[in-house]
Every structure is written in structure tokens, then in C-alpha cells.
Design a protein around this motif. Structure first.
Motif, PDB file in Angstrom:
ATOM      1  N   HIS A   1       0.882  -1.106   0.205  1.00 41.56           N
ATOM      2  CA  HIS A   1       0.075   0.139  -0.061  1.00 41.56           C
ATOM      3  C   HIS A   1       0.697   1.277   0.101  1.00 41.56           C
ATOM      4  CE1 HIS A   1      -3.365   2.633   0.910  1.00 41.56           C
ATOM      5  NE2 HIS A   1      -2.569   3.156   1.975  1.00 41.56           N
ATOM      6  N   LEU A   2       2.025   1.177   0.750  1.00 46.56           N
ATOM      7  CA  LEU A   2       2.892   2.596   0.886  1.00 46.56           C
ATOM      8  C   LEU A   2       3.485   2.766  -0.507  1.00 46.56           C
ATOM      9  CD1 LEU A   2       4.141   1.956   4.657  1.00 46.56           C
ATOM     10  CD2 LEU A   2       2.889   3.630   3.733  1.00 46.56           C
ATOM     11  N   ILE A   3       3.952   1.857  -1.277  1.00 45.18           N
ATOM     12  CA  ILE A   3       4.685   2.184  -2.531  1.00 45.18           C
ATOM     13  C   ILE A   3       3.862   2.038  -3.821  1.00 45.18           C
ATOM     14  CG2 ILE A   3       6.721   1.209  -1.351  1.00 45.18           C
ATOM     15  CD1 ILE A   3       6.535  -1.134  -3.637  1.00 45.18           C
ATOM     16  N   GLU A   4       2.636   1.627  -3.561  1.00 44.03           N
ATOM     17  CA  GLU A   4       1.780   1.350  -4.896  1.00 44.03           C
ATOM     18  C   GLU A   4       1.550   2.636  -5.353  1.00 44.03           C
ATOM     19  OE1 GLU A   4      -1.738  -0.312  -2.968  1.00 44.03           O
ATOM     20  OE2 GLU A   4      -2.761   1.435  -2.905  1.00 44.03           O
ATOM     21  N   CYS A   5       1.433   3.624  -4.868  1.00 47.22           N
ATOM     22  CA  CYS A   5       1.102   4.889  -5.789  1.00 47.22           C
ATOM     23  C   CYS A   5       2.389   5.677  -6.082  1.00 47.22           C
ATOM     24  CB  CYS A   5       0.381   5.744  -4.755  1.00 47.22           C
ATOM     25  SG  CYS A   5      -1.475   5.178  -4.766  1.00 47.22           S
ATOM     26  N   SER A   6       3.555   5.088  -6.178  1.00 45.47           N
ATOM     27  CA  SER A   6       4.869   5.394  -6.779  1.00 45.47           C
ATOM     28  C   SER A   6       5.364   6.806  -6.016  1.00 45.47           C
ATOM     29  CB  SER A   6       4.821   5.936  -8.334  1.00 45.47           C
ATOM     30  OG  SER A   6       3.716   6.905  -8.401  1.00 45.47           O
ATOM     31  N   ALA A   7       5.439   7.900  -6.611  1.00 41.73           N
ATOM     32  CA  ALA A   7       6.018   9.083  -5.994  1.00 41.73           C
ATOM     33  C   ALA A   7       5.200   9.752  -4.768  1.00 41.73           C
ATOM     34  CB  ALA A   7       6.392  10.373  -6.889  1.00 41.73           C
ATOM     35  N   TYR A   8       3.909   9.294  -4.506  1.00 40.01           N
ATOM     36  CA  TYR A   8       3.342   9.816  -3.252  1.00 40.01           C
ATOM     37  C   TYR A   8       3.813   9.522  -1.842  1.00 40.01           C
ATOM     38  CZ  TYR A   8      -1.094  10.764  -5.941  1.00 40.01           C
ATOM     39  OH  TYR A   8      -2.072  11.527  -6.640  1.00 40.01           O
ATOM     40  N   VAL A   9       4.898   8.396  -2.006  1.00 37.36           N
ATOM     41  CA  VAL A   9       5.389   8.408  -0.676  1.00 37.36           C
ATOM     42  C   VAL A   9       7.078   8.746  -0.504  1.00 37.36           C
ATOM     43  CG1 VAL A   9       6.767   5.980  -1.033  1.00 37.36           C
ATOM     44  CG2 VAL A   9       5.730   6.455   0.985  1.00 37.36           C
TER      45      VAL A   9
ATOM     46  N   VAL B   1      11.721  10.171   1.891  1.00 42.06           N
ATOM     47  CA  VAL B   1      10.926   9.363   2.440  1.00 42.06           C
ATOM     48  C   VAL B   1      11.152   9.582   3.937  1.00 42.06           C
ATOM     49  CG1 VAL B   1      10.733   6.560   2.954  1.00 42.06           C
ATOM     50  CG2 VAL B   1      11.522   7.345   0.892  1.00 42.06           C
ATOM     51  N   THR B   2      10.008  10.091   4.426  1.00 41.93           N
ATOM     52  CA  THR B   2      10.242  10.618   5.737  1.00 41.93           C
ATOM     53  C   THR B   2       8.887   9.662   6.486  1.00 41.93           C
ATOM     54  OG1 THR B   2       8.907  12.679   5.406  1.00 41.93           O
ATOM     55  CG2 THR B   2      11.066  12.905   5.191  1.00 41.93           C
ATOM     56  N   VAL B   3       8.690   9.990   7.808  1.00 43.66           N
ATOM     57  CA  VAL B   3       7.757   9.402   8.563  1.00 43.66           C
ATOM     58  C   VAL B   3       6.468  10.152   7.926  1.00 43.66           C
ATOM     59  CG1 VAL B   3       6.468   9.386  10.690  1.00 43.66           C
ATOM     60  CG2 VAL B   3       8.739   8.671  10.724  1.00 43.66           C
ATOM     61  N   ASP B   4       6.560  11.411   7.799  1.00 39.43           N
ATOM     62  CA  ASP B   4       5.332  12.220   7.350  1.00 39.43           C
ATOM     63  C   ASP B   4       5.049  11.732   5.748  1.00 39.43           C
ATOM     64  OD1 ASP B   4       4.402  13.560   9.349  1.00 39.43           O
ATOM     65  OD2 ASP B   4       6.287  15.051   9.209  1.00 39.43           O
ATOM     66  N   THR B   5       5.877  11.364   5.010  1.00 41.31           N
ATOM     67  CA  THR B   5       5.627  11.078   3.436  1.00 41.31           C
ATOM     68  C   THR B   5       4.953   9.769   3.381  1.00 41.31           C
ATOM     69  OG1 THR B   5       7.771  10.094   2.962  1.00 41.31           O
ATOM     70  CG2 THR B   5       7.185  12.494   2.418  1.00 41.31           C
ATOM     71  N   CYS B   6       5.305   8.938   4.712  1.00 40.91           N
ATOM     72  CA  CYS B   6       4.772   7.628   4.672  1.00 40.91           C
ATOM     73  C   CYS B   6       3.123   7.669   5.413  1.00 40.91           C
ATOM     74  CB  CYS B   6       5.804   6.581   5.478  1.00 40.91           C
ATOM     75  SG  CYS B   6       7.481   6.354   4.531  1.00 40.91           S
ATOM     76  N   LYS B   7       3.160   8.336   6.277  1.00 38.84           N
ATOM     77  CA  LYS B   7       1.856   8.983   6.655  1.00 38.84           C
ATOM     78  C   LYS B   7       0.641   9.124   5.770  1.00 38.84           C
ATOM     79  CE  LYS B   7       2.710   9.970  11.713  1.00 38.84           C
ATOM     80  NZ  LYS B   7       2.504  11.201  12.821  1.00 38.84           N
ATOM     81  N   ALA B   8       1.192  10.237   5.053  1.00 43.99           N
ATOM     82  CA  ALA B   8       0.376  10.735   4.256  1.00 43.99           C
ATOM     83  C   ALA B   8       0.132   9.377   2.990  1.00 43.99           C
ATOM     84  CB  ALA B   8       1.301  11.553   3.044  1.00 43.99           C
ATOM     85  N   GLN B   9       0.791   8.545   2.799  1.00 44.42           N
ATOM     86  CA  GLN B   9       0.116   7.453   1.964  1.00 44.42           C
ATOM     87  C   GLN B   9      -0.423   6.489   2.579  1.00 44.42           C
ATOM     88  OE1 GLN B   9       0.007   7.153  -1.187  1.00 44.42           O
ATOM     89  NE2 GLN B   9      -0.647   4.967  -1.461  1.00 44.42           N
ATOM     90  N   LEU B  10      -0.297   6.011   3.985  1.00 43.03           N
ATOM     91  CA  LEU B  10      -0.727   5.055   4.631  1.00 43.03           C
ATOM     92  C   LEU B  10      -2.287   5.697   4.978  1.00 43.03           C
ATOM     93  CD1 LEU B  10      -0.492   2.449   6.271  1.00 43.03           C
ATOM     94  CD2 LEU B  10       0.367   3.755   8.314  1.00 43.03           C
ATOM     95  N   VAL B  11      -2.691   6.691   5.112  1.00 44.41           N
ATOM     96  CA  VAL B  11      -3.960   7.316   5.458  1.00 44.41           C
ATOM     97  C   VAL B  11      -4.960   7.427   4.312  1.00 44.41           C
ATOM     98  CG1 VAL B  11      -3.421   8.099   7.747  1.00 44.41           C
ATOM     99  CG2 VAL B  11      -3.365   9.484   5.946  1.00 44.41           C
ATOM    100  N   TYR B  12      -4.180   7.426   3.141  1.00 46.12           N
ATOM    101  CA  TYR B  12      -4.835   7.446   2.068  1.00 46.12           C
ATOM    102  C   TYR B  12      -5.507   6.261   1.235  1.00 46.12           C
ATOM    103  CZ  TYR B  12      -4.541   8.452  -3.262  1.00 46.12           C
ATOM    104  OH  TYR B  12      -4.785   8.874  -4.549  1.00 46.12           O
ATOM    105  N   GLU B  13      -6.671   6.283   0.610  1.00 45.75           N
ATOM    106  CA  GLU B  13      -7.402   5.241   0.111  1.00 45.75           C
ATOM    107  C   GLU B  13      -7.463   3.858   1.240  1.00 45.75           C
ATOM    108  OE1 GLU B  13      -6.665   5.921  -4.643  1.00 45.75           O
ATOM    109  OE2 GLU B  13      -5.383   4.553  -3.587  1.00 45.75           O
ATOM    110  N   ILE B  14      -7.944   4.226   2.393  1.00 46.15           N
ATOM    111  CA  ILE B  14      -8.254   3.065   3.267  1.00 46.15           C
ATOM    112  C   ILE B  14      -9.473   3.519   3.835  1.00 46.15           C
ATOM    113  CG2 ILE B  14      -5.977   2.400   3.909  1.00 46.15           C
ATOM    114  CD1 ILE B  14      -6.170   4.343   6.391  1.00 46.15           C
ATOM    115  N   GLN B  15     -10.276   2.373   4.215  1.00 49.37           N
ATOM    116  CA  GLN B  15     -11.793   2.621   4.744  1.00 49.37           C
ATOM    117  C   GLN B  15     -12.048   2.103   5.841  1.00 49.37           C
ATOM    118  OE1 GLN B  15     -14.405   1.566   1.629  1.00 49.37           O
ATOM    119  NE2 GLN B  15     -13.898   3.517   0.490  1.00 49.37           N
TER     120      GLN B  15
END
Length: 593
Positions: A211-219, A261-275
Motif C-alpha cells: 500500500h505504501l509504495i503502490e502510488c509511486s512518488a506519493y510516498v 522518504v520520511t515518517v510524514d510522507t509515509c503517513k500521507a500514503q498510509l492514511v490514503y485510500e483506506i476505509q
């Protein structure tokens, strides 16, 4: 003995993304596998329409462009280094893409690359056999599929079983159709470490890594609201997940590449597109509310805390229906009395149109008309989007005639786009998400040059599952079908109790302002270890991006809208975050580009 972590890079997170990234991931340093995600509901819809006229198409051709980068250097390099490649670019025709990939390698004189594709996600033929089954809408209650509507495609979200089987049988490249976004990463990790189908703890960790790397540059810095803190933001490096034997991972990128790649870039992707706190996947359910992120080096973030359980009996089924036709045009008003001018335009058009002729009909302004003493005409201009959808072309021809008929009668300064091709009716696809029993899926692995496919059973022992702005808040938002999801987090642990108590569902609805409608539904949950709160707003994107009349059908800007709202913030928390941002921006050496 446990193997070393597998290093899996991503080279694409969307259609047209990362033309050079297959090459750069292969050339930039050690890498064991490369994955890509090319699919979303909207381009699956496009592919469904495309195949009506040409059944040989239906795949995403971007992978071919990536292989051909630098005159085929990318293709040569992955073969030379023995890098496995797995992705979902096959879309509605994985066989077609596999054959094109094989043709390209042969044109380079390479005949040793074993190319496989996975079938079984296309269940449209099976729907005829399931005509007595009621398919309920995944998100909208008391809404069932009308089988009298024209079904263009029906694809199940499949897991990693076919990928693992292909890799175990020697595949170098595995092309899937509508597998889940994280499945290529999970399949590579499971194959590498030899996980069993019921190694749920490890699988849940690989799901989060995927999930963290699937959106490429988003993380690595893309679509990140802390972007000014990143020193080099142009041509960022794409992410790599180092997944250990126990499913824990480190998210990183090749040394020397731009972005971060920081804690915040990873947080941004982790909380993205989940339900919700449970991330459902065909191979595992991951409980993600205790996921923890920790910086362990420059551009290295360790991911721990996911826990896993047996997957559900069902998986998501995306059905694309012929929705009708749509047309639109943009008009513009300038300067004074914008609200009154828009109101007159609505009155003119609606006075000659019958709303019952249209499934969607909107006349909406975009942009601010509150600029005082504008110094350019552009500053004083407001766009008005005039949009319609209807069952027939004839209704849209009337829509066009009414617009043009009222043009000369419009308010002072009224003008329209000169490109009128957007007014030519074009078909659109309605998106209907539902579920299907995994036991009904017939997965198989095929190899170029071999006539007998290998049948594969979906993984797992399936069980039904029921689970339950501000100046200091960060956010990331996106779409899942007709729903918008947005995650909010703070960076100071002292601010977490405030966010936790302040941003409840009632406040969130209030912050949505005039965009909120009683027909919507909101779900909220918390990530205590991430200092984050997450919301899903059901129905706000109508039936999904393929047919939505919403301008931002992906909900990419939904979070930024909420962050722009004015709220009461404790002064001390505001001062602490203001200082933190100033220091990081200074360190990043941010300059306006």
C-alpha cells in the motif's frame, strides 16, 4: 534460515506515470523485483469502452513504453540483472499485453525472458450463470445491480495466488489484470520468503508495504502537503520496500535520488485510500490501527505493528455499465456581480431544459470572485462548468442548442471556451462496486509459448468478516469508487489529544460546509500511533470517477479544502508547529520555482 529482506521497487502508480522509472529502478542500485500499478476505476472504464471497437486492446500500453526507454535499455537491464517484474497493466486483456511484451523482447534479440499472465479476474461471462444472484452495491444501501442494464465489464479484485504460482514456475515477468494494488508486492514477498497462505502476520505487513509504495512518488514527496520541506522535489526517486521475513518493512529509495522518504510522507500514503482500521484483501485482513512508523536512517522509514487474520470469503467486484452519454463546456464571467450572472445563466438554461431528461445536469462556478481591485483580467475571471449526462445523444444535442441559443443573451462579459469538441456527446461508464465469493473465481497462470495453463486456487481459508485545519494539521485525500477518504494527522504528540477530541464526525461534517448533504454518510477511525484521524465520506463522489459530474472526481483536493477551513487552535500548539515548519523549510532551502 530466514532470507535477507527482498527489495521491491515501484515504477508506476497510475496511467502514464514513470516512463523512465523501470530503467531507473533497475539501474539505480540493488533491486530484486519491480512492481507497478496502472489501474483505477476510471481507466478500467476507458478500457471497457475501447474493447467495444477493438477487442485486441483493453490493456495499458505504458509498460511497453517503459521497457523501450533508452532504446530498450530498460528491458535489457531487467533481463541482465534477473529482476522480477509484476504488475496489473494487463487491465482487461492481460494476454494481449503479454504477447506484445514478448514481441518487444524478441525484437531486441532476447528470447530467454519467461513471460506469464494471470487470468480469472474477468467474470463477465459468469454473470450470465449467476443471473439469480442479487448483487448489492458495496457502499449504497438497498441498491442492487439492475441486470437489464448493459454490462460492459465485470472484474474481480484478485489476490496474489496467481502471481506466486507464476514466480514459482520460473516467470520473469508476471502480467495481471485487476489484481489488488498491493498484490504484486505481496506476491513477490511471499514467493521470496516462502510464506504459506496462512502466514497472516507476515502477509499483513507486506500488504501495508505494498500500500505504501503502490502510488509511486506519493510516498517520496508527490502529492504531499509538506512539500516545501523537501529539498529536491523535481524528478523524485520512486520508492522501494525492503520486506523482511516477518513482514515488517523499511520504505526507502535509491541513494542519491531526489525527493524524500520520511515518517510524514509515509503517513500521507498510509492514511490514503483506506476505509477503516481493517484493510481487507483477498489474501489477508490487516488490522492497521496500531501500525507504527519510525525513521531509521536518511530516507529510511521502518513499518511495524500490522497484524493479520484470515481473509474474507468475498472480494470486491467492479462492474462497468453503459451509463449513457455526456457533454460539457466551460463558460466564464469576469469582474462584478458574479453570483447574479451565474444565477441568470442557470435561469436561462433551466428555463428551456427538462431536468428529467438528464441523469446529471449542473451549472457550477469555480474559483474566487472576491479579488479586490484585480490587476489582471485572469484574476477577475470565474469559470462556470456546464455539464450534462443523458441516456441518449438527442438529449445532449438539445443541451448544446440551448446553451448556444442563449449565448448572445448572456450577461455582460459572458464568453465560452472556443474548443467546442467537449460538446460532442461521448459515452460514459457507470461504476457499480459489489462483492463476489472468492470460491467462484477460476484463476489460472499462462506462459507465452505454452498451451496448457496452470489452475490456481485463491489463497486462504475464507471467513466472513464484520468490522466495525488548520495550521497544525496535515492531510491526504483520495477516492474509492463513489467515496472520498481523507486522513488527518499532527506531528507533535502533545497535539494528538486535541486532534482526537476536536475532530469528531460532527465537526468534520461542519467543516464540509455547504458541500455536505444529508444523503452522505461518514465513518471515522483513529490511528493512535500515527497521531491520525481518518474519515470516509460515502456518496460524495456520486457513482465514482468514471461517471461523476464532480470536478475533482478523484477527491485529491478534498483534504486541502478541509485544511483551508478556519478553526480554533490552541496557541501553544500553533506556535510549536509554526516553528517546526519554519526550521524544516529553512533546512530544505525552499525557493519558489
Amino acid at each position: 534460515m530466514a532470507r535477507r529482506p527482498i527489495r521491491i521497487g515501484n515504477c508506476s502508480g497510475a496511467i502514464g506515470d514513470g516512463l523512465d522509472q523501470l530503467y531507473r529502478q533497475a539501474a539505480g542500485g540493488p533491486i530484486d523485483g519491480i512492481t507497478a500499478d496502472y489501474l483505477a476505476e476510471f481507466n478500467l472504464a476507458w478500457k471497457a469502452i475501447e474493447m467495444i471497437d477493438n477487442p485486441q486492446l483493453g490493456y495499458e500500453p505504458g509498460f511497453l513504453d517503459q521497457l523501450a526507454f533508452k532504446d530498450g535499455a530498460a528491458a535489457r537491464l531487467i533481463v541482465e540483472k534477473g529482476i522480477k517484474v509484476v504488475h496489473n497493466g494487463g487491465a482487461l486483456n492481460p494476454k494481449g499485453l503479454a504477447e506484445k511484451v514478448d514481441e518487444f523482447f524478441v525484437s531486441l534479440g532476447i528470447t530467454t525472458c519467461k513471460i506469464a499472465w494471470v487470468s480469472g479476474d474477468d467474470v463477465k461471462p459468469q454473470l450470465e450463470d449467476l443471473k439469480d444472484k442479487v448483487f448489492e452495491h458495496l457502499d449504497i444501501t438497498e441498491t442492487a445491480l439492475d441486470k437489464n442494464e448493459k454490462i460492459i465489464s465485470a472484474t474481480a479484485y484478485v489476490g496474489m495466488a496467481g502471481i506466486v504460482a507464476a514466480l514459482e514456475n520460473g516467470a520473469d515477468i508476471v502480467i495481471c489484470g485487476r489484481c489488488t494494488d498491493a498484490s504484486p508486492v505481496m506476491g513477490l514477498a511471499a514467493w521470496w520468503h516462502g510464506w504459506d497462505a496462512d502466514d497472516y502476520q507476515a502477509l499483513s505487513g507486506s500488504l501495508i508495504a505494498g500500500h505504501l509504495i503502490e502510488c509511486s512518488a506519493y510516498v517520496t514527496g508527490g502529492n504531499y502537503c509538506g512539500w516545501r520541506e523537501i529539498e529536491n522535489r523535481l524528478q523524485v526517486g520512486y520508492p522501494i520496500a525492503e520486506i523482511a521475513w516477518d513482514g515488517t518493512s523499511v520504505i526507502t529509495k535509491h541513494e542519491g535520488t531526489n525527493g524524500a522518504v520520511t515518517v510524514d510522507t509515509c503517513k500521507a500514503q498510509l492514511v490514503y485510500e483506506i476505509q477503516g482500521p481493517y484493510y481487507l484483501n483477498p489474501d489477508v485482513i490487516a488490522k492497521i490501527d496500531l501500525v507504527s512508523l519510525r525513521e531509521v536512517g536518511k530516507d529510511r522509514v521502518q513499518v511495524t505493528g500490522a497484524s493479520g487474520m484470515a481473509p474474507p470469503a468475498t472480494t470486491k467486484l467492479a462492474i462497468c455499465l453503459h451509463g449513457g452519454y455526456q457533454a460539457e463546456i466551460s463558460a466564464y464571467f469576469v469582474g462584478l456581480d458574479i453570483d447574479d450572472k451565474v444565477a441568470q445563466l442557470r435561469a436561462q438554461l433551466m428555463g428551456e431544459l427538462d431536468p428529467s431528461d438528464y441523469s446529471a445536469l449542473s451549472i457550477e462556478p469555480y474559483g474566487s470572485h472576491l479579488v479586490i481591485n484585480p490587476e489582471t483580467q485572469a484574476e477577475a475571471t470565474v469559470k462556470v462548468r456546464i455539464f450534462a449526462q443523458a441516456a441518449t445523444v438527442a438529449k445532449l444535442e438539445k443541451f448544446k442548442r440551448v446553451i448556444f441559443n442563449n449565448g448572445m443573451q448572456g450577461c455582460c462579459g459572458f464568453h465560452m471556451d472556443m474548443d467546442w469538441r467537449t460538446m460532442v456527446p461521448k459515452p460514459f461508464v457507470k461504476y457499480f462496486p459489489t462483492t463476489i465469493d472468492q470460491k467462484l473465481l477460476s484463476l489460472a497462470v499462462h506462459f507465452i509459448g505454452k498451451n496448457s495453463p496452470t489452475k490456481v486456487a485463491p489463497h486462504g481459508t475464507y471467513q466472513n468478516f464484520q468490522g466495525q485545519e488548520s495550521d497544525i494539521v496535515f492531510a491526504r485525500s483520495g477516492d474509492k469508487g463513489g467515496n472520498a477518504n481523507v486522513g488527518f494527522w499532527v506531528r507533535n504528540p502533545e497535539a494528538w489529544p486535541w486532534l482526537q477530541s476536536f475532530l469528531d464526525s460532527a465537526t468534520f461534517i461542519k467543516l464540509m460546509g455547504k458541500d455536505w448533504k444529508p444523503t452522505y454518510r461518514v465513518e471515522r477511525f483513529e490511528f493512535p500511533n500515527l497521531l491520525a484521524v481518518h474519515f470516509v465520506t460515502y456518496g460524495i463522489l456520486q457513482e465514482g470517477v468514471s461517471s461523476s459530474s464532480i470536478l475533482d472526481g478523484f477527491a485529491k483536493s478534498f483534504g486541502e479544502f478541509i485544511r483551508a477551513r478556519v478553526v480554533d487552535v490552541p496557541q501553544k500548539l500553533l506556535d510549536d508547529e509554526t516553528q517546526r515548519r519554519a526550521e524544516r523549510i529553512k533546512t530544505a532551502g525552499w525557493l519558489k520555482l
